[in-house]
Motif scaffolding. Sequence first.
Motif, PDB file in Angstrom:
ATOM      1  N   TYR A   9      46.825 -12.673  42.099  1.00  0.00           N
ATOM      2  CA  TYR A   9      47.074 -13.384  40.850  1.00  0.00           C
ATOM      3  C   TYR A   9      47.640 -12.406  39.833  1.00  0.00           C
ATOM      4  CZ  TYR A   9      44.321 -17.382  42.497  1.00  0.00           C
ATOM      5  OH  TYR A   9      43.865 -18.465  43.189  1.00  0.00           O
ATOM      6  N   ARG A  41      54.076 -25.702  34.051  1.00  0.00           N
ATOM      7  CA  ARG A  41      52.855 -24.977  33.671  1.00  0.00           C
ATOM      8  C   ARG A  41      51.872 -24.875  34.834  1.00  0.00           C
ATOM      9  NH1 ARG A  41      52.310 -21.796  29.006  1.00  0.00           N
ATOM     10  NH2 ARG A  41      53.970 -22.525  27.667  1.00  0.00           N
ATOM     11  N   TRP A  44      52.644 -21.931  36.819  1.00  0.00           N
ATOM     12  CA  TRP A  44      52.211 -20.732  36.087  1.00  0.00           C
ATOM     13  C   TRP A  44      50.695 -20.529  36.225  1.00  0.00           C
ATOM     14  CZ3 TRP A  44      48.961 -19.880  31.903  1.00  0.00           C
ATOM     15  CH2 TRP A  44      49.017 -18.586  31.369  1.00  0.00           C
ATOM     16  N   HIS A  45      49.927 -21.624  36.114  1.00  0.00           N
ATOM     17  CA  HIS A  45      48.464 -21.513  36.276  1.00  0.00           C
ATOM     18  C   HIS A  45      48.119 -20.996  37.672  1.00  0.00           C
ATOM     19  CE1 HIS A  45      47.196 -23.154  32.465  1.00  0.00           C
ATOM     20  NE2 HIS A  45      47.985 -24.188  32.607  1.00  0.00           N
ATOM     21  N   THR A  48      48.870 -17.211  37.880  1.00  0.00           N
ATOM     22  CA  THR A  48      47.949 -16.325  37.156  1.00  0.00           C
ATOM     23  C   THR A  48      46.496 -16.482  37.608  1.00  0.00           C
ATOM     24  OG1 THR A  48      47.687 -18.004  35.444  1.00  0.00           O
ATOM     25  CG2 THR A  48      49.372 -16.315  35.060  1.00  0.00           C
ATOM     26  N   LEU A  50      44.577 -18.698  36.347  1.00  0.00           N
ATOM     27  CA  LEU A  50      43.873 -19.069  35.112  1.00  0.00           C
ATOM     28  C   LEU A  50      44.072 -20.546  34.808  1.00  0.00           C
ATOM     29  CD1 LEU A  50      44.892 -16.006  32.916  1.00  0.00           C
ATOM     30  CD2 LEU A  50      42.657 -16.437  33.971  1.00  0.00           C
ATOM     31  N   PRO A  51      43.051 -21.210  34.302  1.00  0.00           N
ATOM     32  CA  PRO A  51      41.703 -20.720  34.058  1.00  0.00           C
ATOM     33  C   PRO A  51      40.922 -20.510  35.371  1.00  0.00           C
ATOM     34  CG  PRO A  51      41.815 -23.063  33.587  1.00  0.00           C
ATOM     35  CD  PRO A  51      43.217 -22.621  33.890  1.00  0.00           C
ATOM     36  N   MET A  54      39.803 -23.065  38.074  1.00  0.00           N
ATOM     37  CA  MET A  54      40.778 -23.536  39.068  1.00  0.00           C
ATOM     38  C   MET A  54      40.554 -22.870  40.426  1.00  0.00           C
ATOM     39  SD  MET A  54      44.733 -23.237  38.200  1.00  0.00           S
ATOM     40  CE  MET A  54      44.768 -21.781  39.208  1.00  0.00           C
ATOM     41  N   GLU A 240      47.795 -25.402  26.187  1.00  0.00           N
ATOM     42  CA  GLU A 240      47.504 -24.025  26.581  1.00  0.00           C
ATOM     43  C   GLU A 240      46.589 -23.350  25.556  1.00  0.00           C
ATOM     44  OE1 GLU A 240      48.354 -22.847  29.556  1.00  0.00           O
ATOM     45  OE2 GLU A 240      49.112 -24.874  29.875  1.00  0.00           O
ATOM     46  N   GLY A 247      39.658 -23.152  30.429  1.00  0.00           N
ATOM     47  CA  GLY A 247      40.962 -23.601  29.935  1.00  0.00           C
ATOM     48  C   GLY A 247      40.848 -24.640  28.837  1.00  0.00           C
TER      49      GLY A 247
END
Length: 327
Positions: A9, A41, A44-45, A48, A50-51, A54, A240, A247
Amino acid sequence: MRAVVQDRYGNADALHFADVAVPTPGPGEVLLAVHAAGLNRGTWHLMTGLPYVMRLMGFGLRRPAQRIPGADVAGRIIALGEGVDDFTVGDEVLGIAVGAFAPYAIARADNLVQRPAQLPAEKAAAVAISGITAYQAVHEQGQVTAGQRVLVLGASGGVGAWVTQLAHAAGAHVTGVASAAKADLVLELGADQVLDYATTEPTAGTDRYDVIIDMGGRRPLRKLRRILTKNGTLVIVGGEGGGPIGGGFGRQLLAAALSNVVSQRLTMVMAAEHRDALAPVVAAITEGTITPAVSSVYSLDSVAEAMTDLVGGRVRGAAVLRIGDGS
Ligand SMILES: NC(=O)c1ccc[n+]([C@@H]2O[C@H](COP(=O)([O-])OP(=O)(O)OC[C@H]3O[C@@H](n4cnc5c(N)ncnc54)[C@H](OP(=O)(O)O)[C@@H]3O)[C@@H](O)[C@H]2O)c1
């Protein structure tokens, strides 16, 4: 094949290229030659991690369970798995795949629909997840009807661009909230007026809305409820900046609980990933009611730049990666 992969990540620098085997479709699946893949998005989650919550939901505790990112896709079917009888090899499709940031990707057949002939692949790749989410927000949860006043928080984003068009097409009076730099886009999408969130706080004014659809800003429920009509509907799609652990999902849970005891309807959207949810979006595109707001097309080699632009707010509407020849 040379694909984008992520073995940890992180930010966009966690993405690199590797030679991986072309996957084989299992029962109910197809193999696609990918023409284009959408970024959003969600990608992107997943990049990463995040949160953190997940990661507990099956996406991989320490590293992404799915090594090749990318879900939104437009491509050509080149092989059918067992039991797939509603597509044939050569069909041009759009929908949701697994590992779409690669020349070939697997998709469940029931996550795909035929790509309308007039819709280029680079636009088709931006339809599925954001389009489904927006359609559910406007029509199923928001139940927007002609003449209503609708506030779209995050009208210039991947989901908001669809929400703005769908609410306008339903005959609502649409107020879009976005940055000043994207106000022109929001007006083009059909908003009647645009508020710049940097200079005008929409919850501080005297205007009241029948429906609020919330994709950006994560404003507290009490502020959003203040500008809702007595029997108005709030639809929380996301936002976000809600913190690394949950999150900010607590806002949705609180809304669901409060909705039972107040006159306003406070709801949220969890996008359904299935062709049945995709079909009305594609039908509206075919009718010419809505269109994908794709402003940025990147090569697969530029995937890190594309992700960085997306999270940096430099994308107007949606961004896609051009991968194969599909226009
Ligand atoms: N529930 C679901 O199933 C589901 C599905 C898809 C997405 N989501 C979530 O929904 C959210 C939006 O997704 P997206 O793909 O549309 O993201 P996006 O493309 O990044 O768009 C974000 C939008 O929020 C706007 N914004 C930023 N700060 C704001 C503020 N203070 N007030 C009002 N608007 C503000 C941005 O405006 P500018 O760009 O003009 O600055 C942009 O229009 C994300 O959190 C995503 O994870 C949820």
